[in-house]
Design a protein around this motif. Structure first.
Motif, PDB file in Angstrom:
ATOM      1  N   TRP A 127      20.269   3.456  -0.079  1.00  0.00           N
ATOM      2  CA  TRP A 127      20.300   2.130   0.698  1.00  0.00           C
ATOM      3  C   TRP A 127      18.962   1.469   0.088  1.00  0.00           C
ATOM      4  O   TRP A 127      17.776   1.903   0.627  1.00  0.00           O
ATOM      5  N   TYR A 128      19.237   0.335  -0.560  1.00  0.00           N
ATOM      6  CA  TYR A 128      18.117  -0.207  -1.203  1.00  0.00           C
ATOM      7  C   TYR A 128      18.696  -1.732  -1.525  1.00  0.00           C
ATOM      8  O   TYR A 128      18.895  -2.216  -2.473  1.00  0.00           O
ATOM      9  N   PRO A 129      18.884  -2.429  -0.158  1.00  0.00           N
ATOM     10  CA  PRO A 129      19.317  -3.785  -0.243  1.00  0.00           C
ATOM     11  C   PRO A 129      18.371  -5.071  -0.826  1.00  0.00           C
ATOM     12  O   PRO A 129      17.116  -4.413  -0.995  1.00  0.00           O
ATOM     13  N   GLY A 130      18.855  -5.903  -1.116  1.00  0.00           N
ATOM     14  CA  GLY A 130      18.135  -6.918  -1.688  1.00  0.00           C
ATOM     15  C   GLY A 130      16.658  -7.411  -0.953  1.00  0.00           C
ATOM     16  O   GLY A 130      15.564  -7.380  -1.825  1.00  0.00           O
ATOM     17  N   HIS A 131      16.383  -7.018   0.116  1.00  0.00           N
ATOM     18  CA  HIS A 131      15.344  -7.678   0.764  1.00  0.00           C
ATOM     19  C   HIS A 131      14.154  -6.333   0.554  1.00  0.00           C
ATOM     20  O   HIS A 131      13.289  -6.589   0.594  1.00  0.00           O
ATOM     21  N   MET A 132      14.595  -5.317   0.181  1.00  0.00           N
ATOM     22  CA  MET A 132      13.580  -4.163  -0.182  1.00  0.00           C
ATOM     23  C   MET A 132      13.089  -4.505  -1.479  1.00  0.00           C
ATOM     24  O   MET A 132      11.757  -3.995  -1.745  1.00  0.00           O
ATOM     25  N   HIS A 133      14.008  -5.056  -2.176  1.00  0.00           N
ATOM     26  CA  HIS A 133      13.493  -5.396  -3.856  1.00  0.00           C
ATOM     27  C   HIS A 133      12.377  -6.410  -3.579  1.00  0.00           C
ATOM     28  O   HIS A 133      11.265  -6.273  -4.171  1.00  0.00           O
ATOM     29  N   LYS A 134      12.739  -7.570  -2.664  1.00  0.00           N
ATOM     30  CA  LYS A 134      11.633  -8.638  -2.317  1.00  0.00           C
ATOM     31  C   LYS A 134      10.139  -7.950  -1.920  1.00  0.00           C
ATOM     32  O   LYS A 134       9.198  -8.415  -2.227  1.00  0.00           O
ATOM     33  N   ALA A 135      10.509  -7.105  -0.848  1.00  0.00           N
ATOM     34  CA  ALA A 135       9.217  -6.549  -0.268  1.00  0.00           C
ATOM     35  C   ALA A 135       8.595  -5.735  -1.326  1.00  0.00           C
ATOM     36  O   ALA A 135       7.393  -5.651  -1.120  1.00  0.00           O
ATOM     37  N   ARG A 136       9.194  -5.019  -2.166  1.00  0.00           N
ATOM     38  CA  ARG A 136       8.357  -4.409  -3.136  1.00  0.00           C
ATOM     39  C   ARG A 136       7.694  -5.287  -4.087  1.00  0.00           C
ATOM     40  O   ARG A 136       6.348  -5.014  -4.191  1.00  0.00           O
ATOM     41  N   LYS A 137       8.095  -6.340  -4.607  1.00  0.00           N
ATOM     42  CA  LYS A 137       7.395  -7.403  -5.283  1.00  0.00           C
ATOM     43  C   LYS A 137       6.014  -7.803  -4.417  1.00  0.00           C
ATOM     44  O   LYS A 137       4.916  -8.209  -5.010  1.00  0.00           O
ATOM     45  N   GLU A 138       6.259  -7.979  -3.013  1.00  0.00           N
ATOM     46  CA  GLU A 138       5.395  -8.500  -2.026  1.00  0.00           C
ATOM     47  C   GLU A 138       4.396  -7.520  -1.979  1.00  0.00           C
ATOM     48  O   GLU A 138       3.127  -7.846  -1.754  1.00  0.00           O
ATOM     49  N   LEU A 139       4.757  -6.365  -1.866  1.00  0.00           N
ATOM     50  CA  LEU A 139       3.847  -5.278  -1.623  1.00  0.00           C
ATOM     51  C   LEU A 139       2.677  -5.249  -2.950  1.00  0.00           C
ATOM     52  O   LEU A 139       1.657  -4.839  -2.898  1.00  0.00           O
ATOM     53  N   ALA A 140       3.483  -5.305  -4.264  1.00  0.00           N
ATOM     54  CA  ALA A 140       2.737  -5.064  -5.434  1.00  0.00           C
ATOM     55  C   ALA A 140       1.526  -6.221  -5.551  1.00  0.00           C
ATOM     56  O   ALA A 140       0.397  -6.004  -6.032  1.00  0.00           O
ATOM     57  N   LYS A 141       1.763  -7.348  -5.156  1.00  0.00           N
ATOM     58  CA  LYS A 141       1.026  -8.549  -4.820  1.00  0.00           C
ATOM     59  C   LYS A 141      -0.264  -8.017  -3.839  1.00  0.00           C
ATOM     60  O   LYS A 141      -1.438  -8.147  -4.128  1.00  0.00           O
ATOM     61  N   ALA A 142       0.259  -7.618  -2.578  1.00  0.00           N
ATOM     62  CA  ALA A 142      -0.737  -7.304  -1.622  1.00  0.00           C
ATOM     63  C   ALA A 142      -1.640  -6.346  -2.137  1.00  0.00           C
ATOM     64  O   ALA A 142      -2.767  -6.155  -1.939  1.00  0.00           O
ATOM     65  N   MET A 143      -1.270  -5.123  -2.921  1.00  0.00           N
ATOM     66  CA  MET A 143      -1.884  -4.168  -3.432  1.00  0.00           C
ATOM     67  C   MET A 143      -3.144  -4.500  -4.016  1.00  0.00           C
ATOM     68  O   MET A 143      -4.122  -3.732  -4.130  1.00  0.00           O
ATOM     69  N   LEU A 144      -2.866  -5.627  -4.778  1.00  0.00           N
ATOM     70  CA  LEU A 144      -4.280  -6.074  -5.725  1.00  0.00           C
ATOM     71  C   LEU A 144      -5.409  -6.341  -4.856  1.00  0.00           C
ATOM     72  O   LEU A 144      -6.446  -6.255  -5.337  1.00  0.00           O
ATOM     73  N   ASN A 145      -5.363  -6.800  -3.690  1.00  0.00           N
ATOM     74  CA  ASN A 145      -6.884  -7.119  -2.902  1.00  0.00           C
ATOM     75  C   ASN A 145      -6.842  -6.035  -1.737  1.00  0.00           C
ATOM     76  O   ASN A 145      -7.158  -6.300  -0.703  1.00  0.00           O
ATOM     77  N   THR A 146      -6.216  -4.971  -1.872  1.00  0.00           N
ATOM     78  CA  THR A 146      -6.029  -3.734  -0.829  1.00  0.00           C
ATOM     79  C   THR A 146      -7.081  -2.978  -1.090  1.00  0.00           C
ATOM     80  O   THR A 146      -7.080  -2.267  -2.288  1.00  0.00           O
ATOM     81  N   ASN A 147      -7.989  -2.194  -0.199  1.00  0.00           N
ATOM     82  CA  ASN A 147      -9.042  -1.322  -0.279  1.00  0.00           C
ATOM     83  C   ASN A 147      -8.554   0.057  -0.029  1.00  0.00           C
ATOM     84  O   ASN A 147      -8.858   1.110  -0.424  1.00  0.00           O
ATOM     85  N   VAL A 148      -7.773   0.231   1.224  1.00  0.00           N
ATOM     86  CA  VAL A 148      -6.977   1.441   1.691  1.00  0.00           C
ATOM     87  C   VAL A 148      -5.796   1.209   1.960  1.00  0.00           C
ATOM     88  O   VAL A 148      -5.278   0.048   2.841  1.00  0.00           O
ATOM     89  N   VAL A 149      -4.732   2.053   1.524  1.00  0.00           N
ATOM     90  CA  VAL A 149      -3.591   2.105   2.016  1.00  0.00           C
ATOM     91  C   VAL A 149      -2.961   3.071   3.304  1.00  0.00           C
ATOM     92  O   VAL A 149      -3.584   4.108   3.151  1.00  0.00           O
ATOM     93  N   ILE A 150      -2.683   2.706   4.388  1.00  0.00           N
ATOM     94  CA  ILE A 150      -2.204   3.565   5.415  1.00  0.00           C
ATOM     95  C   ILE A 150      -0.621   3.725   5.134  1.00  0.00           C
ATOM     96  O   ILE A 150       0.317   2.919   5.172  1.00  0.00           O
ATOM     97  N   ASP A 151      -0.408   5.101   4.606  1.00  0.00           N
ATOM     98  CA  ASP A 151       0.914   5.368   4.580  1.00  0.00           C
ATOM     99  C   ASP A 151       1.375   6.226   5.833  1.00  0.00           C
ATOM    100  O   ASP A 151       1.045   7.137   5.999  1.00  0.00           O
ATOM    101  N   VAL A 152       2.383   5.567   6.501  1.00  0.00           N
ATOM    102  CA  VAL A 152       3.051   5.995   7.650  1.00  0.00           C
ATOM    103  C   VAL A 152       4.060   6.792   7.302  1.00  0.00           C
ATOM    104  O   VAL A 152       5.022   6.659   6.888  1.00  0.00           O
ATOM    105  N   LEU A 153       4.063   8.145   7.978  1.00  0.00           N
ATOM    106  CA  LEU A 153       5.009   9.126   7.542  1.00  0.00           C
ATOM    107  C   LEU A 153       5.690   9.560   8.739  1.00  0.00           C
ATOM    108  O   LEU A 153       4.903   9.633   9.833  1.00  0.00           O
TER     109      LEU A 153
END
Ligand SMILES: Nc1nc2c(ncn2[C@@H]2O[C@H](COP(=O)(O)OP(=O)(O)OP(=O)(O)O)[C@@H](O)[C@H]2O)c(=O)[nH]1
Ligand SMILES: [Mg+2]
Length: 285
Positions: A5-31
């Motif tokens: 399950w990897y619909p188109g909106h997840m691909h878009k979210a991936r690109k937006e995440l890559a952009k947001a990572m550039l200015n991110t100091n800490v990632v909170i990964d919720v498991l």
């Protein structure tokens, strides 16, 4: 059935995440505390690179507390890792999360005064609920189905820290199909992308094998059913999941079992244990 399950909106979210990572100091990964391994998204790990990571084992109220404690210890290993536990019976505060973030960036050279934290995780794991919880007000939409959040949302935590909530994301190929089934059992994959009966069959098989006392208590079973089919038949009859001519309604009984498991009515069940612990001790009443 192979799950993916990897619909188109997840691909878009991936690109937006890559952009947001550039200015991110800490990632909170919720498991998901019931399946910390299956809910660790390798794509997110790749996007995160060497940004310090605070893992949160969420929905701990649904998992075995002892196994969650072991996972927390396991995931805190290493200098750039920290793990905290959150659930309906143990809410993390904004202060405790900020304390963890500060600890992770301590000693790291940074020119910026304002810091950014990015919340990531698989769909339906509780990212937006966590955001509302730590801000003590409803700023993000939440819901008991995957991909409720459609775009990133940035909020201020205090004068120096900002936080971004992001849409839930999976990855293009779920190589480990056992893990994919665990993701589906816990409600990460949209209903339309999987067959409820298929997922319920897998869930019943796992629970019969490793967590029979939980099933026995919930469904008042006098003895262990011979196989998955006879188990589902028995609970269908007991719970009125029948169709024409009193034939078992497989879809209805599948929904019953999945809802009971996902809501914790079967007890606190961890489907995964950290390495070097006994995988067959994952339940607690
Ligand atoms: N039992 C339990 N349920 C929780 C917890 N946190 C969140 N939930 C429930 O999990 C469901 C999903 O929560 P969301 O916050 O919308 O999840 P999300 O990760 O933002 O999901 P997406 O935006 O779809 O990626 C909701 O029904 C929440 O009430 C928790 O700690 N324990
Ligand atoms: Mg959300």
């Amino acid at each position: 059935m192979s799950i993916s399950w990897y619909p188109g909106h997840m691909h878009k979210a991936r690109k937006e995440l890559a952009k947001a990572m550039l200015n991110t100091n800490v990632v909170i990964d919720v498991l998901d505390a019931r399946i910390p391994q299956a809910s660790s998204n390798p794509l997110l790990a790749e996007l995160r690179g060497d940004i310090p990571c605070l893992r949160i084992l969420n929905k701990s109220d649904l998992a075995n507390p002892e196994i969650t404690r072991q996972w927390c210890k396991f995931l805190s290993q290493g200098p750039d890792n920290l793990c905290l536990v959150n659930g309906r019976d143990c809410f993390l505060s904004k202060e405790s999360i900020l304390r963890g973030c500060r600890q992770l960036i301590k000693g790291k050279a940074t020119a910026v005064k304002k810091h950014q934290v990015l919340i990531t995780g698989i769909p339906n794991v509780g990212k937006s609920t966590l955001l509302n919880q730590i801000l003590c007000r409803k700023v993000a939409k939440t819901g008991n189905e995957p991909t409720v959040t459609k775009r990133q949302q940035r909020v201020k935590l205090d004068d120096d820290w900002y936080l971004i909530d992001s849409p839930g994301m999976l990855w293009p190929k779920l190589e480990d199909q056992q893990a994919a089934y665990r993701l589906a059992s816990t409600g990460t994959i949209r209903n339309t992308a999987v067959e409820a009966e298929d997922i319920a069959w897998f869930t019943a098989e796992t629970l019969l094998q490793d967590f029979f006392p939980c099933l026995q208590k919930r469904y008042e079973l006098s003895q262990k059913p011979e196989n998955v089919e006879s188990f589902l038949e028995e609970i269908a009859i007991k719970n009125g999941c029948l169709g024409r001519g009193r034939a078992v309604d497989w879809n209805k009984v599948s929904e019953l079992l999945l809802n009971d498991f996902r809501s914790g009515r079967l007890g606190r069940i961890s489907l995964e244990s950290p390495p070097a612990t006994n995988p067959h001790s994952g339940t607690s009443e």
